[in-house]
Design an enzyme around this catalytic site. Structure first.
Site, short mmCIF file in Angstrom:
data_model
loop_
_atom_site.label_atom_id
_atom_site.label_comp_id
_atom_site.label_asym_id
_atom_site.label_seq_id
_atom_site.Cartn_x
_atom_site.Cartn_y
_atom_site.Cartn_z
N HIS A 68 0.84 -1.21 0.00
CA HIS A 68 0.00 0.00 0.00
C HIS A 68 0.87 1.26 0.00
O HIS A 68 0.86 2.05 0.96
CB HIS A 68 -0.87 -0.10 1.26
CG HIS A 68 -1.99 0.87 1.41
ND1 HIS A 68 -1.87 2.22 1.23
CD2 HIS A 68 -3.27 0.66 1.78
CE1 HIS A 68 -3.03 2.80 1.48
NE2 HIS A 68 -3.90 1.87 1.82
N GLU A 110 -1.02 1.47 -5.22
CA GLU A 110 -0.71 0.25 -4.49
C GLU A 110 -0.68 -0.97 -5.42
O GLU A 110 -1.68 -1.28 -6.06
CB GLU A 110 -1.79 0.03 -3.42
CG GLU A 110 -2.09 1.27 -2.61
CD GLU A 110 -3.39 1.16 -1.80
OE1 GLU A 110 -3.79 0.04 -1.45
OE2 GLU A 110 -4.00 2.21 -1.54
C1 BG6 Z 1 -7.03 2.07 0.60
C2 BG6 Z 1 -8.47 1.67 0.47
O1 BG6 Z 1 -6.23 1.09 0.05
O2 BG6 Z 1 -6.70 2.23 1.97
C3 BG6 Z 1 -9.34 2.74 1.13
O3 BG6 Z 1 -8.81 1.51 -0.89
C4 BG6 Z 1 -8.90 2.95 2.58
O4 BG6 Z 1 -10.69 2.35 1.08
C5 BG6 Z 1 -7.42 3.27 2.59
O5 BG6 Z 1 -9.65 4.00 3.14
C6 BG6 Z 1 -6.85 3.48 3.98
O6 BG6 Z 1 -7.14 2.41 4.82
P1 BG6 Z 1 -6.75 2.43 6.34
O7 BG6 Z 1 -7.30 1.16 6.94
O8 BG6 Z 1 -5.24 2.45 6.40
O9 BG6 Z 1 -7.34 3.67 6.93
#
Ligand code: BG6
Length: 279
Positions: free
Chosen positions: A155, A255
């Protein structure tokens, strides 16, 4: 050179320095939260208000979403993006191939706790190569007697000078799921960000290119045909307790993933490797 360091609150991380770059990796989540080439600006974005403490996900760098990406499909009480990013990994070692390249290996194995929330035996190996190019490779081995399905993502949060100048090239004609409207759509042309964006692109070809006015970043993937593009924009960002109010202006997540149609089934004894190569 590798140094094992600890913040005042006891949160442990590794600092790797070579002639190409400097990086920081938290043992929790095997989470790369800083990578900077010598004489360049940091490549990865890290929220100024991110938690760097036990049990809390880091906002920035390269979180590892595994063994599910996003919300759990049936049990919403389970953590978003799986448990790998909040688990403490074991450092297996660091290889300093040359003065300009270091490879860090970290491992996470199934445990009594992991089996309570995901009932399979597994082994994860993360290899992070700190060189002029940054490579992150996540290998999943199925150590169970049953096949299992995983969705996952590396990510990556990229630091950008100003989101309004950002262009992502390479996704023209790719089908995507728009998580905001819950619709399937097709990308036309390049991706520009001028509002909240949360998309899972499918059938993605390599490489993708992220430009802002100051630099061009190339993102190549192996073992992946899906890419998530995410920017929370103003309102969502203001609601998040680990992002400064204008944080959305200087970041974009692109990502490398195995998500939605690109989930992978791994038979017993087999492996799958998801890799992102950033230059
Ligand atoms: C992204 C998702 O990869 O991560 C989003 O597509 C999400 O929907 C974002 O809001 C952040 O996620 P988190 O759990 O780290 O707040």
């Amino acid at each position: 050179m590798i140094e094992q360091k600890t913040f005042n609150n006891g949160f442990e991380y590794l600092e790797i320095t070579n002639t190409s770059a400097r990086a920081k990796i938290a043992l929790q989540g095997a989470h790369l939260f800083h990578y900077q080439r010598v004489d360049r600006q940091p490549l990865l974005w890290l929220s100024e208000t991110s938690f760097l403490e036990a049990g809390k996900a880091i906002r920035g760098g390269v979180p590892i979403c595994w063994p599910w990406f996003g919300k759990h499909t049936t049990d919403r009480s389970l953590p978003q993006h799986g448990f790998a990013r909040n688990s403490v990994w074991k450092l297996l070692g660091v290889t300093e191939t040359n003065a300009d390249s270091s490879e860090v290996k970290l491992q996470l194995k199934s445990s009594v706790e992991s089996i309570k929330i995901w009932p399979y035996r597994f082994e994860l190996l993360l290899r992070i190569t700190i060189a002029q190019t940054l490579t992150v490779a996540l290998t999943t081995t199925n150590c169970d007697q049953h096949p299992f399905e995983i969705s996952s993502a590396l990510h990556s949060y990229f630091s950008v000078a100003d989101i309004k100048d950002v262009v992502v090239e390479g996704l023209d004609n790719a089908p995507y799921f728009d998580a905001l409207t819950q619709e399937n759509k097709t990308q036309k042309g390049n991706v520009y960000i001028s509002e909240e964006v949360d998309r899972v692109y499918q059938k993605v070809n390599n490489p993708l290119t992220l430009h802002d006015r100051k630099r061009t970043v190339q993102i190549s993937a192996e073992g992946s045909a899906s890419t998530v593009v995410w920017n929370p924009w103003q309102e969502k960002c203001a609601r998040m307790n680990d992002m400064q109010e204008d944080g959305y202006k200087t970041m974009l997540c692109v990502e490398t993933a195995n998500a939605m149609d690109d989930e992978r089934t791994i038979p017993p004894g087999e492996k799958h490797t998801l890799t992102t190569i950033i230059s």
